[in-house]
Design an enzyme around this catalytic site. Structure first.
Site, PDB file in Angstrom:
ATOM      1  N   ASN A 105     -21.336  -8.762  16.115  1.00 17.47           N
ATOM      2  CA  ASN A 105     -22.733  -9.031  15.787  1.00 17.47           C
ATOM      3  C   ASN A 105     -23.574  -8.893  17.066  1.00 17.47           C
ATOM      4  O   ASN A 105     -23.327  -9.597  18.046  1.00 17.47           O
ATOM      5  CB  ASN A 105     -22.825 -10.454  15.208  1.00 17.47           C
ATOM      6  CG  ASN A 105     -24.236 -10.843  14.861  1.00 17.47           C
ATOM      7  OD1 ASN A 105     -25.175 -10.509  15.578  1.00 17.47           O
ATOM      8  ND2 ASN A 105     -24.412 -11.554  13.770  1.00 17.47           N
ATOM      9  N   HIS A 158     -28.146  -9.357  11.610  1.00 12.16           N
ATOM     10  CA  HIS A 158     -28.741 -10.274  10.630  1.00 12.16           C
ATOM     11  C   HIS A 158     -30.253 -10.099  10.691  1.00 12.16           C
ATOM     12  O   HIS A 158     -30.889 -10.500  11.667  1.00 12.16           O
ATOM     13  CB  HIS A 158     -28.333 -11.704  11.007  1.00 12.16           C
ATOM     14  CG  HIS A 158     -28.833 -12.747  10.052  1.00 12.16           C
ATOM     15  ND1 HIS A 158     -28.511 -14.079  10.186  1.00 12.16           N
ATOM     16  CD2 HIS A 158     -29.633 -12.672   8.954  1.00 12.16           C
ATOM     17  CE1 HIS A 158     -29.093 -14.774   9.214  1.00 12.16           C
ATOM     18  NE2 HIS A 158     -29.794 -13.944   8.456  1.00 12.16           N
ATOM     19  N   ARG A 194     -36.480 -13.022  14.018  1.00  9.02           N
ATOM     20  CA  ARG A 194     -36.425 -13.607  15.360  1.00  9.02           C
ATOM     21  C   ARG A 194     -35.545 -12.816  16.323  1.00  9.02           C
ATOM     22  O   ARG A 194     -35.657 -12.958  17.517  1.00  9.02           O
ATOM     23  CB  ARG A 194     -35.985 -15.058  15.310  1.00  9.02           C
ATOM     24  CG  ARG A 194     -34.539 -15.245  14.938  1.00  9.02           C
ATOM     25  CD  ARG A 194     -34.112 -16.667  15.132  1.00  9.02           C
ATOM     26  NE  ARG A 194     -34.660 -17.552  14.122  1.00  9.02           N
ATOM     27  CZ  ARG A 194     -34.064 -18.677  13.746  1.00  9.02           C
ATOM     28  NH1 ARG A 194     -32.947 -19.051  14.322  1.00  9.02           N
ATOM     29  NH2 ARG A 194     -34.570 -19.441  12.809  1.00  9.02           N
TER      30      ARG A 194
END
Ligand code: PXP
Length: 235
Positions: free
Chosen positions: A6, A43, A49
């Site tokens: 990630n 994500h 953000r």
């Protein structure tokens, strides 16, 4: 086990300076490719953000690694899935105030209408659909009933300073339970070099997903080199 990385936190650091280009993410994707990472995870949060829409578009275009999109079940995200067509989707709960994903998704509380809409898009474009769930048999069973092909078992409790035998057992049992239901079983959250050993039945796990540790640890693996180079340049 396959490895999913990630790269959200690279975007977090980029954003801290108000930059918005995707160059750093492209660099990260190339390093992942060089190291034979199996899946690249991002994500796209409702509040954007870290990863931004354009990052996802660029990564989809240039990444030679299949993309796993973590997302909340919203109309907006379903539209993005239609456009981007990632290889994998992992549904996560989202709460604006949380620092990171705090727990698994409560499958019973998912909007049936939105789920059906996402499910149909996944079928149409052959996208694998996963639910991020707590190590909880009820949730795993529910995921199976809903038609998810995959569950990602939340391993956050393995990050605790003192990992309890009870938590290890809960995770081990959940992995076995999901595997027995013929679900593809992934695991993720809070994993690092040390606590992967607590995943006792690794052979049943298809993919582990790791984010924060990779980026944080990378700082200390490279800090020495970067400072030494600066010292050479400024000599
Ligand atoms: N899996 C899921 C579903 C997540 O939401 C996250 C955090 O974004 C991760 C794995 C990675 O967790 P960590 O950053 O703690 O390695």
């Amino acid at each position: 086990m396959k490895l999913g990385i990630n790269i959200d936190h690279i975007a977090t650091i980029r954003n801290a300076r108000g930059y918005s280009d995707s160059v750093s993410l492209i660099r990260a994707a190339k390093i992942c490719k060089k190291n034979k990472v199996d899946i690249l995870t991002v994500h796209l949060r409702e509040d954007r953000r870290h990863i931004k829409d354009n990052d996802l578009i660029v990564l989809k275009k240039i990444s030679k690694i299949p993309i796993n999109l973590e997302m909340a079940l919203t109309q907006e995200m379903i539209g993005i899935v239609r456009k981007i067509k990632p290889s994998y989707i992992c549904l996560v709960p989202e709460n604006r105030k949380e620092i990171t994903t705090e727990g698994g998704v409560n499958i019973k509380k998912l909007s049936k209408k939105l789920f059906k809409s996402l499910y149909d898009v996944c079928l149409k474009y052959n996208i694998s659909l996963s639910a991020f769930v707590d190590p909880n048999k009820k949730q795993i069973l529910m995921a199976k009933k809903y038609g998810f092909d995959t569950v990602e078992i939340h391993t956050g409790s393995l990050e605790d300073k003192k990992v309890s035998k009870k938590e290890i057992q809960k995770i081990t049992n959940s992995i076995q339970f999901a595997y027995n239901l013929n679900l593809i079983v992934n695991a993720g959250h809070g994993l690092n070099f040390n606590n992967i050993k607590y995943l006792k039945n690794k052979k049943l796990i298809n993919t582990i997903h790791i984010g924060h540790f990779v980026i944080f640890e990378s700082i200390f693996t490279s800090l020495d080199k970067v400072i030494a180079k600066l010292k050479r340049i400024t000599r």
